[in-house]
Design a protein around this motif. Structure first.
Motif, PDB file in Angstrom:
ATOM      1  N   GLY A  97      36.541  30.327  40.774  1.00 53.57           N
ATOM      2  CA  GLY A  97      35.341  29.365  40.789  1.00 53.57           C
ATOM      3  C   GLY A  97      34.913  30.120  39.461  1.00 53.57           C
ATOM      4  N   ASP A  98      34.875  30.979  39.477  1.00 55.49           N
ATOM      5  CA  ASP A  98      34.234  32.196  38.219  1.00 55.49           C
ATOM      6  C   ASP A  98      34.757  33.514  38.623  1.00 55.49           C
ATOM      7  N   PHE A  99      36.465  34.006  38.273  1.00 50.53           N
ATOM      8  CA  PHE A  99      37.616  34.726  37.823  1.00 50.53           C
ATOM      9  C   PHE A  99      36.021  35.892  37.149  1.00 50.53           C
ATOM     10  N   GLU A 100      36.324  34.934  35.820  1.00 52.57           N
ATOM     11  CA  GLU A 100      35.859  36.487  34.929  1.00 52.57           C
ATOM     12  C   GLU A 100      34.064  36.804  35.059  1.00 52.57           C
ATOM     13  N   GLU A 101      33.130  35.885  35.978  1.00 51.95           N
ATOM     14  CA  GLU A 101      31.924  36.833  36.273  1.00 51.95           C
ATOM     15  C   GLU A 101      32.419  37.912  37.173  1.00 51.95           C
ATOM     16  N   VAL A 102      33.616  37.345  38.203  1.00 50.58           N
ATOM     17  CA  VAL A 102      33.929  38.228  38.796  1.00 50.58           C
ATOM     18  C   VAL A 102      34.029  39.491  38.259  1.00 50.58           C
ATOM     19  N   LYS A 103      35.642  39.260  38.130  1.00 46.77           N
ATOM     20  CA  LYS A 103      35.825  40.222  36.682  1.00 46.77           C
ATOM     21  C   LYS A 103      35.155  41.758  36.608  1.00 46.77           C
ATOM     22  N   GLU A 104      34.342  40.824  35.668  1.00 46.86           N
ATOM     23  CA  GLU A 104      33.490  42.233  34.733  1.00 46.86           C
ATOM     24  C   GLU A 104      32.143  42.234  35.633  1.00 46.86           C
ATOM     25  N   ASP A 105      32.004  42.085  36.620  1.00 43.79           N
ATOM     26  CA  ASP A 105      30.744  42.593  37.579  1.00 43.79           C
ATOM     27  C   ASP A 105      31.453  43.764  38.253  1.00 43.79           C
ATOM     28  N   PHE A 106      32.967  43.566  38.538  1.00 40.96           N
ATOM     29  CA  PHE A 106      34.037  44.319  38.997  1.00 40.96           C
ATOM     30  C   PHE A 106      33.583  45.747  38.559  1.00 40.96           C
ATOM     31  N   GLU A 107      34.244  45.523  37.097  1.00 41.43           N
ATOM     32  CA  GLU A 107      34.356  46.739  36.070  1.00 41.43           C
ATOM     33  C   GLU A 107      33.183  47.332  36.034  1.00 41.43           C
ATOM     34  N   ASN A 108      31.758  46.737  35.653  1.00 41.75           N
ATOM     35  CA  ASN A 108      30.512  47.209  35.925  1.00 41.75           C
ATOM     36  C   ASN A 108      30.155  47.871  37.019  1.00 41.75           C
TER      37      ASN A 108
ATOM     38  N   ALA B 143      41.868  41.976  44.612  1.00 45.36           N
ATOM     39  CA  ALA B 143      41.221  42.902  44.202  1.00 45.36           C
ATOM     40  C   ALA B 143      39.633  42.472  44.782  1.00 45.36           C
ATOM     41  N   LEU B 144      39.707  41.920  43.601  1.00 51.06           N
ATOM     42  CA  LEU B 144      38.572  40.820  43.152  1.00 51.06           C
ATOM     43  C   LEU B 144      38.009  40.556  44.169  1.00 51.06           C
ATOM     44  N   GLU B 145      39.012  39.829  45.403  1.00 48.40           N
ATOM     45  CA  GLU B 145      38.169  39.224  46.372  1.00 48.40           C
ATOM     46  C   GLU B 145      38.697  40.715  47.624  1.00 48.40           C
ATOM     47  N   GLN B 146      38.522  41.621  47.513  1.00 52.08           N
ATOM     48  CA  GLN B 146      37.946  42.898  48.430  1.00 52.08           C
ATOM     49  C   GLN B 146      36.963  43.544  47.618  1.00 52.08           C
ATOM     50  N   PHE B 147      36.570  43.107  46.988  1.00 55.33           N
ATOM     51  CA  PHE B 147      35.770  43.987  45.744  1.00 55.33           C
ATOM     52  C   PHE B 147      34.567  42.812  46.621  1.00 55.33           C
ATOM     53  N   LEU B 148      34.480  41.866  46.336  1.00 62.29           N
ATOM     54  CA  LEU B 148      33.033  40.696  46.204  1.00 62.29           C
ATOM     55  C   LEU B 148      32.991  40.988  48.124  1.00 62.29           C
TER      56      LEU B 148
END
Length: 53
Positions: free
Chosen positions: A38-49, A16-21
């Motif tokens: 490489g940046d799971f937490e950063e992408v997760k935070e961006d997705f949630e925001n 889901a995060l990959e598709q978001f990007l």
């Protein structure tokens, strides 16, 4: 059973995060996979925001 469920959930969330990007920022599939690895937490935070907006 719990470990299998956790692994499946993690795989789905990663996808889901990959598709978001890909859809939000125009990443290629390969670049999205690398970014999430490489940046799971950063992408997760961006997705949630973005989902809050």
């Amino acid at each position: 059973m719990t470990n299998r469920y956790n692994k499946e959930y993690e795989q789905y969330y990663t996808y889901a995060l990959e598709q978001f990007l890909i859809k939000t920022y125009g990443y290629s599939e390969h670049d999205a996979k690398v970014k999430v690895m490489g940046d799971f937490e950063e992408v997760k935070e961006d997705f949630e925001n973005k989902e809050i907006i």
